[in-house]
Design an enzyme around this catalytic site. Structure first.
Site, PDB file in Angstrom:
ATOM      1  N   ASP A  73       1.149   6.986   9.999  1.00 59.89           N
ATOM      2  CA  ASP A  73       0.075   6.579  10.905  1.00 59.89           C
ATOM      3  C   ASP A  73       0.660   6.115  12.227  1.00 59.89           C
ATOM      4  O   ASP A  73       1.808   5.664  12.299  1.00 59.89           O
ATOM      5  CB  ASP A  73      -0.812   5.503  10.274  1.00 59.89           C
ATOM      6  N   GLU A 137       0.630   1.383   8.099  1.00 61.95           N
ATOM      7  CA  GLU A 137       1.614   0.412   8.586  1.00 61.95           C
ATOM      8  C   GLU A 137       1.184  -0.200   9.905  1.00 61.95           C
ATOM      9  O   GLU A 137       1.429  -1.379  10.162  1.00 61.95           O
ATOM     10  CB  GLU A 137       2.978   1.096   8.740  1.00 61.95           C
TER      11      GLU A 137
END
Length: 382
Positions: A73, A137
């Site tokens: 991400d 994250e």
């Protein structure tokens, strides 16, 4: 001889996946295919809409296993018009690969996936190689690596040691390994007084005066001088708000937020106790009620120099010619979760452009990083 995985091409393919938290964007599907074709047993471990991937080569419960952890991400692009290249175009120019996530951390994921696949194909180890990749994250972090570790516990899966592939080098490839991180906590203060006319302050109870007094006390307090492995702890005011649009009105409420990055001289609990004591004293002095809301992102932790740290440092030195510094600097990472499962260190490339407009990675660093990871695997299972 099996064909090697091109880590640069894989980085570019991942950058083209628009995986802004919490969207998967095709990144984990791509990695599942590559790892699956190399004989990794792959499981999607999605939780509450967050995409995650667990992949293992070798037998479940192997006595010796090496794990990698990372994320696909990325943070939002921001003003797309400010970029000189397509943020998801993965354009290669002048020795650089451009795009959101190129540095943080799709290049790191590509490097360790490529290294792991090449390693198990060419020199199958006596043990297991595990890859854990999250799509959370850059977000809240509650359903990312934590979800993977929860799933692993329920499935009796385990890593003996783990390397997180976050960018760790400030300026030069190979110069720094992270062997721990400071803890992080965010504290929201709300001061509640009594509204009144600014010409008659004695008829009001000003929450801003109380809040400013409290902030002055805690910012002037010296938390520590640092410890053997950690820099001094820091406290920063990040916002002060009242929502007051009238210059002649004393507001009823005021709010402030501070962020503390703390070393192993403290815990979040000890700091919370200190802040509550300070708030209580100011409340008694001013008559303004002060409440606290505390959010802890992680406690400080350290992987002491030893076999894992020595292994990674030796591999970095051998492949880059640079003797890396062992550091605990910087913000938080998912290593704060992995450390509850097994010993963990972090090593990755130079992170100067992460989260910036025109984020980019030097092509040569991707190949160097793959070589470091490949050597780490070889030496670990030697």
């Amino acid at each position: 001889m099996p064909e090697h995985v091109d880590a640069v091409a894989l980085t570019a393919a991942l950058v083209r996946c628009p995986s802004v938290t919490p969207k998967e964007g095709g990144a984990l599907d791509l990695l599942t295919t590559i790892l699956g074709e190399a004989g990794f047993e792959c499981h999607r471990v999605d939780r509450n809409g967050t995409p995650n991937l667990f992949a293992r080569w070798g037998k479940k419960g192997a006595a010796k296993s090496f794990g990698f952890n990372g994320h696909t991400d990325v943070v939002p692009v921001g003003d797309a018009a400010a970029w000189s290249r397509d943020p998801f175009g993965a354009e290669i120019s002048d020795g650089w690969l451009w795009g959101r996530g190129a540095t943080d951390m799709k290049s790191g994921v590509a490097a360790f996936v490529a290294a792991a696949v090449d390693f198990v194909r060419e020199t199958p180890p006596d043990g297991a190689v595990i890859v854990t990749i999250t799509g959370d994250e850059e977000g809240p972090g509650k359903d990312g690596t934590v979800a993977i570790l929860d799933w692993m516990k329920a499935q009796d899966e385990s890593m003996s040691v783990c390397l997180v592939g976050e960018p760790t080098c400030p300026e030069r490839m190979g110069e720094m390994i992270k062997i721990g991180r400071r803890g992080s906590m965010t504290v929201s203060f709300e001061a509640r007084g009594e509204q009144g006319h600014s010409a008659y302050p004695h008829r009001a109870r000003n929450p801003l005066h109380a809040l400013v007094r409290l902030l002055a006390r805690i910012t002037s307090h010296h938390l520590d001088h640092g410890t053997e492995q950690f820099d001094p702890s820091t406290l920063a005011i990040t916002t002060i708000d009242t929502g007051n649009v009238a210059s002649n009105v004393i507001p009823a409420r005021a709010r402030s937020v501070v962020n503390i990055r703390f070393n192993d001289a403290h815990s979040s609990a000890s700091l919370a106790d200190w802040l509550r004591e300070e708030a209580a004293e100011v409340q008694d002095e001013t008559g303004v009620k002060i409440g606290l809301a505390i959010q802890v992102s992680g406690e400080s932790f350290l992987t002491p120099p030893g076999p894992l740290v020595d292994l990674v440092a030796a591999a970095v030195m051998a492949e880059t010619g640079v003797d890396p510094v062992l550091s605990t600097s910087g913000g938080t990472s998912d290593a704060r979760f992995v450390k509850e499962h097994c010993p963990v260190v972090e090593f990755g490339l130079v992170g100067q452009t992460m989260h910036q407009v025109d984020e980019r990675v030097e092509i040569a660093q991707i190949g160097a990083l793959k070589s470091v990871y490949r050597r780490i695997l070889r030496d670990y299972f030697a």
